[in-house]
Design a protein around this motif. Sequence first.
Motif, short mmCIF file in Angstrom:
data_model
loop_
_atom_site.label_atom_id
_atom_site.label_comp_id
_atom_site.label_asym_id
_atom_site.label_seq_id
_atom_site.Cartn_x
_atom_site.Cartn_y
_atom_site.Cartn_z
N UNK A 164 1.03 -1.19 0.05
CA UNK A 164 -0.19 0.12 -0.04
C UNK A 164 0.88 1.31 -0.03
N UNK A 165 0.19 2.40 0.01
CA UNK A 165 0.75 3.62 0.08
C UNK A 165 0.94 4.37 -1.16
N UNK A 251 -9.15 2.87 -0.02
CA UNK A 251 -9.12 2.50 1.58
C UNK A 251 -8.03 1.39 1.58
N UNK A 252 -8.22 0.43 0.69
CA UNK A 252 -7.28 -0.76 1.07
C UNK A 252 -5.80 -0.31 0.73
N UNK A 254 -4.40 2.47 0.70
CA UNK A 254 -3.73 3.86 1.37
C UNK A 254 -3.27 4.57 0.35
N UNK A 255 -4.24 4.91 -0.76
CA UNK A 255 -3.91 5.89 -1.73
C UNK A 255 -4.64 7.08 -1.44
N UNK A 256 -4.09 8.26 -1.23
CA UNK A 256 -4.66 9.47 -0.74
C UNK A 256 -5.30 10.36 -1.75
N UNK B 263 -7.47 -7.05 7.76
CA UNK B 263 -6.92 -6.02 6.85
C UNK B 263 -5.52 -5.89 7.23
N UNK C 245 -1.64 3.22 6.24
CA UNK C 245 -1.80 1.90 6.17
C UNK C 245 -0.68 1.27 7.30
N UNK C 248 1.76 -1.03 5.56
CA UNK C 248 2.69 -0.29 4.74
C UNK C 248 3.69 -0.14 5.71
#
Lengths: 306, 306, 521
Positions: A164-165, A251-252, A254-256, B263, C245, C248
């Motif tokens: 993520x990120x 949401x999954x 973590x993309x802003x 999650x 997250x 992450x």
Amino acid sequence: MLRLLLKRAVHSFFLITAVVSVVFLTTFVIGDPVRALLPAETPEEIVEKYREERGFNRPVLVQYIDYMSHAFVGDFGDSWWQRTPALPIALRPLPATFQLGILAMTLATSLGIPIGVYAGMKPGSWADRLATVTSLLGVSMPLIWLCPMLAFIFAVTLGLLPTAGYGSWQHMVLPTIALAALPLGRIVQITRASIIDELVKQYVTTARAKGLPYRRVLVQHVLRNALLPVITVSGWEFVLVVSGYTIIVEAVFGWPGVGWMLFSAIRIRDVPLLAATAFVIAVVVVAINFAIDILYIIVNPLIRYE
Amino acid sequence: MTTELTDDDVTQARSVNFRDKDLYRLLRTLFHDPFSTTAAIILIVLVIVAIAAPVLSPFDPTAQSLLRRLTPPAWVEGGSEANLLGTDLLGRDMLSRIIYGTRMSLMIGVVVVVIAGIIGTIIGMLAGYLGGRFDAIAMRFIDFQTAIPYFLLAMTIMAAIGPGARNLIIVLSLGSWVIFARLARGTMLSIRHAVYIEAARVTGGSEYWILVRHALPNLTSTIVTLATLELSRAILTEAGLSFLGLGVQPPNSAWGLMVAEGHDYISTANWLSTFPGLMVMITTLSINVFATWLRKATDPVQRGRM
Amino acid sequence: MVSKREFKRKAVLSRREFLKLSAAGGGSLAVTSGLGGILLARTAPVFAQGDSNLVAAVGAEPPSLDPQAIEQRIPQMITWNIYEPLIDRDEQGLPIPWLAESWEQIDDTTMRLKLREGISFHNGEAFNADAAVYSVNRIVDPELASQWIGVVGTIKQASKVDDMTIDIETHDVDPILLGRLTALAMMAPGWTQEVGDEVSSTTNGTGAYKLSNWHRNVQVELESNEDYWGGAPSIKSATIRIIGEDSTRFQSVKTGEIDIYLGPLPDHLPELPKFEAPLAQEFSMVRLSNLEGSRIGDPRVRQAMNYAVDKELILQQLHAGLGTVSPGQLSAPGMFGYNPNLAPYPYDLDRAKSLLAEAGAEGLEVDYVGPKGRYAGDAILNQAIAEMLEQAGLKVNLNLLDPQSWVRFGDRNQTPVPPSCWYLVHSNSLFDADRTVSSYYTDESPFSAYHNDEIRTLFEAGRVELDVAEREKIYHRVFELGREDPPAIFMLQLVDLWALTERTQFKPRADGRFIIRTMSL
């Protein structure tokens, strides 16, 4: 044609109003907006004073009109969380969502349309089988399963990509694939059906009978006509991407983007930010629909002369 | 409108009498298609699981056992046969939770479809049949609501009125009824002036009798097909909302909720998210495969091609 | 209609069409991917790594960098490196001089502080009495609506005595004024008034670091203040990345992409390169109501609830064994007022059941409100506690709410009849029992749901008692009484869990502040 556009404009206005109104009305159910603004230990007298000063004890209708009139000039008040105007905060993540959205739609259309066309032209072939499977999967796919699965396979097990990120092209790959999945299914489905429908039309047989080369018939007429509904559906899917799928994907992963902003605003009950974000998304929806209408008019000569 | 007898009228008239003989033929076409058969079997199994959950479930889904938390599935090292699919963060048995999750998701989905279906069909039928002012208003409203990005509003409303199964059903039904209404109206419009309706009117049948005896059976096949599609959509939306924490609440079991709980553990305990997510996928896929078959089987035009 | 055979024959010719189409498609895909990459590169920040750059990660964007307005953990991780208080704490948590060199109590409600010379703000403004007075008065001004008001609210105002001396007046006698001053950041009057609203997005302090860039939603960049009055720090720059997250953050620290973050999941600990887990002044508890309308007014019921919860098991299973079980009080060694003679409630299900039977409370229905998403693992933890209470024979109506709604139920101004059980983590940054007692052992604060006459009297005495030994005795007695007539289910003293890479040298402070100047790589 102008009338069409005018109708569309009025329709859009009401749509945005409806969305913002729903959010405003939920303010009164969510809880005391005054208390949300002040620190927890504030004594009751200061809360009451604040309430009066900011006009929170006026009748609902008055507050509503005041609120809506401000909203339409972009003033949603200050975010309760950041204490600065809400609309700029809501606009900031928009480019991030568009990065993913546009890429996903490009992927979906550039893969989906060829597959759909080939499947429509050669029923029973491998392409047809692939198309059926793809569209079924695409339509039934739960993003809440696809996203963790992609993360698990490519990030955790294979270690190729981050889970993520945000920040590098590697972070974009999985969210884009996830976002493209559902539109891909729909586009394959509609393209295939559309091609089939076109190919059995009278004019195709006539053109063939007249001796026109199949290629020319295909490109100049069949494709052009068949792609009309595809454009419409692609437009709808883009709207769904930006206003629905992206919320889960962001949401999954973590993309802003705006989806994540919307979810965060709901989670921390920041009503001005929530209203501003919902407004932004509604405007984007309206803009995309408008663009699709224009595109459709350009491509479909019939409408132009109505 | 024309009073000539057309092909459509004949096929319509024929399909009005939907008798056992046709049902038998219907089932036969099902068994000839292995995919659809599998889908149907899966659905039957899911329904049985949902109904017989207390009997089939090896444990109480809320029974915690902190000492046995995060046990992997039985076939992985560290797993035990007592918990076939492992345990979750509180030591609750995954299989039991998934079984009860089936019950929850199916129940919510079916109730939503029934409510939305009944309300939507009635309103749509009336709009199509009566025409005039009522139709104009209804159509405007329906068109408008379908344009709104519904997931966004559903999130906001659920956050405001409080999450939970009951509110979820209300909100999902509100989003779904328009689809039924639109279809019912459309079908109604196309058969309104069909010959047999004229015939019924001429022979002195009351409006009500016409609607129920002639219009409704015709509508049934399309409505049922739509209902299955809407069922899959409702389940997907519920899973998405529960995943975001705005749907079914702990300590209840729902697939979306379970995916959310797992999650953070994608890399260390992926079974927490994988299995519930897979269930959603299997369920919606089966429903859609079945719906595709159903549509082909009940559409007289298509049936010839099978 | 075209026959199927004809169809297929014709279709062969269209393969070129298909190839053209897919070539076009693939081409557009390539172009747009390239475009996407360019778009991303344009907006993406530069990620620096290196021997004197520390990379930390936090879970959310700080709402503001105004050190006096917001009291949340994440902004503080940044602002305490830029701004400084008059008084700081040492390793044991005791107050030491910082921007104030010395102090004396000149009367019951006034303290005189002498400021340290030769310090200036990052923009050149001098740190002097004007700045100190301005800072103190700013934070207590109701216009600011500072979230620190609960901590510094006892201060009435500050006034200038001379260029480097100020007086701070409190409303009443305040034995812990020094502790309160550790939370008060010094700001420059000229600059703060000049920037107006920008105070939340720009900074100007006296600290070892300056804000060099704030890339919204992505990262905050700090650079060292080479002219820092305490000497230039060894770490020359720091990047605080916003990574929402947890998975992450977890992965990033494993690969070394980030050096440190706060709050890894206890379940992830075995896989971290390194971690620190100092005890924090945070006490998890289930607040129990004995006010009018409460069903659990009988102290035996509340004692039973304390016996029913297996805190050791929760500590081992849900907190990886890090932390300690609270010994019958919301206090710990190192905090003023801690009573060393009290023992924790052991896990005794039979005792719990018999107490409930005695009080006629078997099958009693209790409302339990807990947060979901406010603290790490809170939903899971509260489900575990509720389940244990049910095993003792109570019927628990568990309600896990989002943080806003959950707070509403705990605030008696909004929910006049409090729920029987309300879970929270009490944070006592003042290291003093007064805060705890006023919040939860009396009904003084809107967030308490408990009343006990004897404790009330003691509390009021402790408030104005300036003799340290006497004061301590008062609080000992308060906690002793509180154990038998519990205002809460005493849960655990929590730790601050820091995940680190091997190269990061970090010795956590007693007050949990993230001070980069004291770290090295």
